[in-house]
Design a protein around this motif. Structure first.
Motif, short mmCIF file in Angstrom:
data_model
loop_
_atom_site.label_atom_id
_atom_site.label_comp_id
_atom_site.label_asym_id
_atom_site.label_seq_id
_atom_site.Cartn_x
_atom_site.Cartn_y
_atom_site.Cartn_z
N SER B 27 -1.36 10.43 45.93
CA SER B 27 -1.38 9.30 46.53
C SER B 27 -2.53 8.58 47.08
O SER B 27 -2.88 7.48 47.10
N ILE B 28 -3.22 9.43 48.03
CA ILE B 28 -4.41 9.28 48.61
C ILE B 28 -5.66 9.22 47.70
O ILE B 28 -6.48 8.32 47.61
N ASP B 29 -5.39 10.18 46.93
CA ASP B 29 -6.65 9.99 45.68
C ASP B 29 -5.92 10.34 44.25
O ASP B 29 -5.84 11.50 43.69
N PRO B 30 -5.60 9.22 43.78
CA PRO B 30 -4.79 9.12 42.43
C PRO B 30 -5.76 9.79 41.43
O PRO B 30 -6.99 9.73 41.29
N PRO B 31 -5.13 10.36 40.62
CA PRO B 31 -5.64 11.11 39.44
C PRO B 31 -6.55 10.29 38.21
O PRO B 31 -7.61 10.58 37.88
N ILE B 32 -6.17 8.89 38.46
CA ILE B 32 -6.70 7.89 37.69
C ILE B 32 -7.16 6.80 38.40
O ILE B 32 -6.17 6.29 38.95
N LYS B 33 -8.34 6.22 38.50
CA LYS B 33 -8.61 5.20 39.51
C LYS B 33 -9.10 4.24 38.77
O LYS B 33 -9.16 2.79 39.28
N ARG B 90 -0.41 6.45 29.97
CA ARG B 90 -1.51 6.75 30.59
C ARG B 90 -1.40 7.00 31.97
O ARG B 90 -2.23 7.66 32.65
N LEU B 91 -0.56 6.07 32.48
CA LEU B 91 -0.52 5.93 34.06
C LEU B 91 0.74 6.84 34.65
O LEU B 91 0.83 6.81 35.68
N LYS B 92 1.32 7.92 33.80
CA LYS B 92 2.68 8.43 34.24
C LYS B 92 2.21 9.43 35.29
O LYS B 92 3.06 9.69 36.16
N ASP B 93 0.86 9.79 35.58
CA ASP B 93 0.75 10.65 36.58
C ASP B 93 0.18 9.78 37.82
O ASP B 93 -0.10 10.43 38.77
N HIS B 94 0.08 8.49 37.69
CA HIS B 94 -0.53 7.70 39.04
C HIS B 94 0.77 7.51 39.78
O HIS B 94 1.79 6.94 39.59
N PRO B 95 0.58 7.98 40.99
CA PRO B 95 1.75 7.77 41.97
C PRO B 95 2.14 6.38 42.35
O PRO B 95 3.30 6.19 42.64
N HIS B 96 1.11 5.46 42.17
CA HIS B 96 1.42 4.11 42.42
C HIS B 96 2.02 3.19 41.42
O HIS B 96 2.62 2.19 41.92
N PHE B 97 1.99 3.52 40.23
CA PHE B 97 2.51 2.66 39.15
C PHE B 97 4.10 3.00 38.51
O PHE B 97 4.22 4.29 38.33
N LEU B 98 4.74 1.99 38.64
CA LEU B 98 6.09 2.29 38.24
C LEU B 98 6.78 1.29 37.21
O LEU B 98 6.30 0.13 37.19
N ARG B 99 7.13 1.77 36.26
CA ARG B 99 7.79 0.97 35.14
C ARG B 99 9.11 0.35 35.89
O ARG B 99 9.98 0.83 36.23
N THR B 100 9.22 -1.09 35.92
CA THR B 100 10.38 -1.87 36.43
C THR B 100 11.20 -2.50 35.52
O THR B 100 12.22 -2.91 35.75
N SER B 101 10.58 -2.62 34.28
CA SER B 101 11.50 -3.37 33.03
C SER B 101 10.72 -3.18 31.96
O SER B 101 9.44 -2.40 31.82
N ASN B 107 2.42 -1.98 40.55
CA ASN B 107 1.81 -1.36 41.17
C ASN B 107 2.32 -1.34 42.60
O ASN B 107 2.36 -2.38 43.38
N MET B 108 3.23 -0.40 42.95
CA MET B 108 4.04 -0.32 43.98
C MET B 108 3.07 -0.43 45.57
O MET B 108 3.85 -0.96 46.46
N ALA B 109 1.95 -0.23 45.42
CA ALA B 109 1.17 -0.24 46.62
C ALA B 109 0.79 -1.70 46.87
O ALA B 109 0.31 -2.07 47.92
#
Lengths: 513, 149
Positions: B27-33, B90-101, B107-109
Motif C-alpha cells: 500500500s505504501i509502495d504499490p507495485p505499479i505506479k 493489469r491493476l489486480k495487484d494494486h492495493p488501491h484499485f477496486l472493481r466496484t461495478s 481508486n479507494m485512496a
C-alpha cells in the motif's frame, strides 16, 4: 516465503533513502531525488529533480545500474532513469554529430534548416523502421529528455509495462490508419464534441490546433524527418489538407469559394505569417499531396473542399433520359453534343481531354440525383487512338469509383463507321517504331511506353488492319506505323444516328427490366 | 519407459501477520505506479499517467468510439484502448484499485465519501460531482470489506 518478499519490499523502500556524496564533497543527496543518471568519462552525472545542473559523482553508471535495479532502468549505454518518474515517451529524432546519442529536442532548435528531397524522405522511412524501438523519455522533474537505444528497449518496455515504444497498443483501427499514413487528427475528441455554432469555443479550438498557425518549433515536434533536424514538408502538407477537410466537414472552416489553387494561397498566406516554412515553389507539392489523398488514397473528394468545377458549363443532366450519357472528347464538339443530347433528352459531358476528377465528382452527384440506383449507359465520341481509349476508361472508372453503376459503354466512333477511302485520308500517325526480329525501337518523338500502349490498343481495342502499316527498311528492319483517326473526321450524321438508336435501345431495355 | 512425474509442493500456509505486513508495504509502495494512456499531445508516443492521481476508471463512448477513461482528481480525463476488464487485470495487484461495478474501477485512496441508498454514489478527492451508482450490489461486499479495513 512472504518473509523473503517482505525483506525485498523493505529493502526496496529503504533504497530510496540511500545517500550519494558529490565528487567534490559539497553535496549530499538521496536516491529519491534523482531523475536520471548520465554516464561519462570517469564519473557520472546525477540529474536531480527540479535542478537545472547535474551533480557529479564517482560511482560508475554500470555499478549504479546494478545497485539501483528495480528503481532505475538502463535506457542507454550512458543513461539510467528513475522508472517511476517516466511520464511520457516520444519518438526519437537523433541529431547527426550527437556524441552520446543525447537529443536536445525540448523546444527544438532556434532556426532549423527546412528542406528535403525525395531521397531524404525515403531515408527517413528506412531509418524510422530500423529504429522503431528507439525513443526518448520525458522524466518528471527534469527538462531534459533521456534517450532509449534499441539495445535497452526490451528492458524499458518491461519496466514501463508496454509492448511497444513508438505507439500505445492496442491501437484503435482508425488511429492506426492515420498514423501509418503520417496523419495526426489534432484535437479530434474536442472536435467531435465541439458545437460549431459556439463562436468562442470554435475560436479557442482553432487557436489550439490550427496547424497553419503553429510556430516552426512546434511544427518540428510533429512533422520532423527521422534522423535529421528538418521538417518533413510532405507530411506537413498532408496534415494541413486533412485538417482543412475535417474542419470544413465540421462547419468550422469556410469551404473554398475558388479553384484548387485558391486554397493553396489560403494555406501559404497563413503559413507565411506564422512559420514561413513553405516556399511559393511548393505549390506542386500541394497539388501532388491533394491528388494522392483524393485519387490514390480516396480519403475524401475535391468537391468536399468546395472547389469550383471549371468544366461546369460543359455538361448537363438530361430531363427525359438522364441515365443515357453522351461524352465527347473535345471542347469543339460541345455544341454538337448539347444539341444531340437535347434531341434525346439525355445527359452529356464535354471532357476536354482526360476528364478531371473534380468534374467527375460533380457530374456523378448530379447524375445520381436524377437516376438514383439505375445503371447509366455511356456513349463516347472520342478519337480513335490510344488517348481516346484512355479517356473512355478514365471516365468509366471515375463514374464507378464515385459509386455509379455503369451498365454499358458504347463507342460512337469506331473503325466500322469509316469507309476505306475516308479512313485512308483521315488517319494520322500515332506512333512509329522500328522492328528487327523481336527487337522494337521507337522512332522519335515516340517513346517505348507509347509504342507499347499503341500496340496494345490496336491488338485489343480496335483490331483494324487499316490502322497498321509496315515498310521494309535496310538491314532486314521494318518501319511500323500505327495510325489513329480524329473523332471530328467521323460523319456526324452517322454518329447522330448511332446515338439516337442507342438511346432508344436503352429505353426498350429499361422498359423490359 | 515409465515417465517420472514431477509434482509441485503446495505453498506453506503464510503467517497472517506477514501477509498483513506485506499488504501494508504494498500500500505504501504499490507495485505499479503509472499506467500508459493515449497522449494528450500528438507529439508523444504515449503518456504514463500517475495512478495516484486517478480517481476512477470507467468506459465511455461519447466521442464516437468505445474507450476506457481514467479520470484524475484535477478533472482531466485520459484514455486507453484497453477494455475495462483488461485494465482491471493489469491493476489486480494494486492495493488501491477496486472493481466496484461492471463500469467502474475505483481508486479507494481517493474516495472521500459515499452514500448507500438505492444508488451507491461515490465522492472523490478533487471532483465536485459524485459518481452516481458507482458501486453495484455484486461488488458491494468487497467494497465494504475494503472500507472496514
Amino acid at each position: 516465503m512472504s518473509g523473503d518478499i517482505i525483506a525485498g519490499a523493505v529493502d526496496r523502500l529503504a533504497l530510496w533513502d540511500r545517500h550519494f556524496v558529490a565528487k567534490d564533497g559539497r553535496r549530499v543527496f538521496r536516491v529519491r531525488e534523482v531523475a536520471a543518471f548520465q554516464g561519462g568519462k570517469g564519473s557520472t552525472l546525477a540529474w536531480l529533480a527540479g535542478e537545472p545542473a547535474p551533480v557529479e559523482i564517482a560511482t560508475p553508471i554500470e555499478v549504479l545500474a546494478r545497485q539501483l535495479s528495480g528503481h532505475f532502468t538502463r535506457t542507454h549505454r550512458y543513461h539510467l532513469v528513475a522508472t517511476d518518474r517516466v511520464r511520457a515517451v516520444f519518438n526519437r529524432y537523433p541529431d547527426s554529430g550527437s556524441a552520446s546519442g543525447r537529443e536536445e529536442t525540448a523546444g527544438g532548435p532556434a532556426s532549423p534548416p527546412i528542406e528535403e528531397s525525395e531521397a531524404d524522405l525515403k531515408a527517413d522511412e528506412v531509418l524510422r523502421r530500423a529504429a522503431i524501438d528507439e525513443c526518448e523519455l520525458e522524466v518528471e522533474g527534469s527538462a531534459r529528455r533521456v534517450p532509449v537505444s534499441a539495445l535497452y528497449a526490451k528492458s524499458v518496455k518491461k519496466a514501463l509495462g508496454v509492448t511497444a515504444l513508438h505507439v500505445l497498443l492496442p491501437e484503435h483501427v482508425d488511429d492506426r490508419k492515420l498514423r501509418l499514413y503520417g496523419l495526426i487528427d489534432f484535437g479530434w475528441r474536442e472536435l467531435y464534441r465541439l458545437d460549431a455554432t459556439d463562436g468562442a469555443a470554435v475560436a479557442a479550438f482553432r487557436a489550439a490546433w490550427d496547424i497553419r498557425k503553429f510556430s516552426r518549433a512546434r511544427m518540428l515536434t510533429y512533422f520532423r524527418q527521422f534522423g535529421v533536424n528538418r521538417l518533413n514538408k510532405r507530411r506537413l502538407m498532408k496534415n494541413i489538407v486533412y485538417q482543412l477537410w475535417r474542419w470544413i466537414r465540421k462547419g468550422i472552416e469556410e469551404p473554398s469559394d475558388g479553384n484548387i489553387r485558391s486554397m493553396w494561397y489560403r494555406i501559404k498566406g497563413a503559413l507565411s505569417h506564422h512559420s514561413d516554412v513553405l516556399d511559393p515553389g511548393d505549390v506542386d507539392l500541394y497539388y501532388d499531396v491533394l491528388r494522392e489523398m483524393i485519387e490514390d488514397r480516396r480519403l475524401f473528394r475535391y468537391k468536399d473542399f468546395g472547389f469550383m468545377d471549371m468544366s461546369e458549363p460543359y455538361r448537363a443532366v438530361g430531363a427525359k433520359r438522364p441515365e443515357v450519357v453522351l461524352a465527347v472528347e473535345k471542347l469543339g464538339q460541345f455544341h454538337f453534343a448539347r444539341t444531340l443530347a437535347g434531341m434525346a433528352g439525355a445527359s452529356f459531358i464535354c471532357l476536354k481531354g482526360e476528364p478531371a476528377v473534380i468534374s467527375i465528382e460533380y457530374f456523378t452527384d448530379e447524375l445520381r440525383a436524377a437516376v438514383g440506383e439505375r445503371p447509366v449507359t455511356v456513349f463516347f465520341m472520342t478519337d480513335l487512338d490510344p488517348a481516346g481509349a484512355s479517356i473512355q476508361r478514365s471516365l468509366t472508372e471515375g463514374l464507378k469509383k464515385q459509386g455509379l453503376t455503369v451498365g454499358r459503354v458504347v463507342r460512337l466512333v469506331e473503325p466500322s463507321i469509316f469507309a476505306d477511302d475516308v479512313a485512308m485520308f483521315s488517319k494520322y500517325p500515332v506512333v512509329r517504331f522500328e522492328v528487327k526480329g523481336t527487337q522494337i525501337k521507337p522512332l522519335k518523338p515516340a517513346r517505348m511506353s507509347q509504342v507499347t500502349k499503341a500496340r496494345d490498343w490496336l491488338a485489343n481495342d480496335v483490331q483494324d488492319p487499316r490502322l497498321y502499316t509496315e515498310q521494309a527498311a535496310e538491314g532486314g528492319r521494318k518501319i511500323v506505323t500505327i495510325w489513329g483517326i480524329e473523332s471530328d473526321a467521323a460523319d456526324r450524321d452517322e454518329v447522330r444516328r448511332r446515338f439516337l438508336e442507342g438511346a432508344a435501345r436503352v429505353d426498350r431495355r429499361n422498359r423490359r427490366a | 519407459m515409465a515417465s517420472k512425474r514431477v509434482t509441485k509442493k503446495a505453498p506453506a500456509a503464510e503467517s497472517p501477520i506477514l501477509v498483513k505486513i506485506l499488504e501494508r508495504l504494498q500500500s505504501i509502495d504499490p507495485p505499479i505506479k503509472r499506467f500508459p494512456v493515449l497522449p494528450p499531445d500528438p507529439a508523444m508516443a504515449f503518456f504514463l499517467l500517475a495512478l495516484c492521481e486517478v480517481c476512477y476508471i470507467t468506459t465511455r463512448s461519447d466521442a464516437g468510439r468505445a474507450e476506457t477513461a481514467l479520470v484524475t482528481s484535477s478533472g482531466a480525463t485520459f484514455y486507453t484502448n484497453l477494455g475495462l476488464d483488461a485494465v482491471a487485470k493489469r491493476l489486480k495487484d494494486h492495493p488501491h484499485f477496486l472493481r466496484t461495478s461492471r463500469f467502474y474501477i475505483v481508486n479507494m485512496a481517493k474516495v472521500q465519501g459515499y452514500r448507500i441508498s438505492n444508488a451507491r454514489d461515490l465522492w472523490f478527492d478533487g471532483l465536485d460531482k459524485p459518481v452516481v451508482n458507482a458501486v453495484t450490489a455484486t461488488y458491494l461486499p468487497a467494497f465494504e470489506a475494503w472500507l472496514s479495513g
